[in-house]
Enzyme design. Sequence first.
Site, PDB file in Angstrom:
ATOM      1  N   CYS A 122       8.116  30.363  29.851  1.00  0.00           N
ATOM      2  CA  CYS A 122       7.914  31.599  30.790  1.00  0.00           C
ATOM      3  C   CYS A 122       7.740  31.265  32.349  1.00  0.00           C
ATOM      4  O   CYS A 122       8.824  30.704  32.933  1.00  0.00           O
ATOM      5  CB  CYS A 122       6.845  32.195  30.243  1.00  0.00           C
ATOM      6  N   ASP A 171      14.686  40.042  25.375  1.00  0.00           N
ATOM      7  CA  ASP A 171      13.638  39.769  26.446  1.00  0.00           C
ATOM      8  C   ASP A 171      13.687  40.845  27.634  1.00  0.00           C
ATOM      9  O   ASP A 171      14.778  40.859  28.321  1.00  0.00           O
ATOM     10  CB  ASP A 171      13.949  38.351  26.951  1.00  0.00           C
ATOM     11  N   HIS A 198      11.065  37.381  24.163  1.00  0.00           N
ATOM     12  CA  HIS A 198      10.534  36.790  25.118  1.00  0.00           C
ATOM     13  C   HIS A 198       9.251  35.938  24.489  1.00  0.00           C
ATOM     14  O   HIS A 198       8.473  36.577  23.699  1.00  0.00           O
ATOM     15  CB  HIS A 198       9.696  37.526  26.326  1.00  0.00           C
TER      16      HIS A 198
END
Length: 229
Positions: A122, A171, A198
């Site tokens: 991330c 995502d 995600h």
Amino acid sequence: MGQFIELKSADGFAVPAYVAQPDGKPRAAVVVLQEIFGVNSHIRAVADRFAAEGYLAVAPATFARVKPGVDLGYTEADMTAGFELKTAVAALPGAGVLPDIQAAIDHAAQASGGKVGIVGFCWGGLLTWHAACMLKGLSAAIAYYGGGITAEDEIARQPQCPVMAHFGDQDHWIPMEGIAAFTKAHPEVEVHVYAANHGFNCDQRGSYNEAAAKLARERSLAFFASRLA
């Protein structure tokens, strides 16, 4: 398996870092960069798993300059708190937390006596891209769903070491057109896209995808094995 130590950044700042030691002499080292949730149980588990594969793993606390001891979960409140901390780090002057990541790379090289790779998730995926493009001492980099990595100014950067990137096609933070643009601009980067959301690698999140996480891990371990030998 691991413990927290303090590293010294170039400006003298004390950087807490979780270090997981393998059994016996390390085959190489891996720096693990956190999400927006701190060096929490998931990131420590990632480091521990790399140590179990024979790597010295170092996970620096990249929030430490704005708030020490961050260890968040994955609730909406945690998400909000994490985004606020990430915004605060982005507002830091100069190179921000990159010197702290460099300190982790330098420690990993010295403590392992071998090559150093870096992996991030991330926000840590974006920092991994920055490290691959701007820092020294890296032999490989792997970015998992790096938030912001497909922005035009990020695509313009040039990596200084081999890079692998993992993305999910569901995502909403990283649209497929951005992934396509990144892939086209960087044919030297090994890009993999999974039928996943995600955060698919984190088994503490609702978006966890076991099949995608397993395949990405296999690819990542092979990538590190070939480039950190």
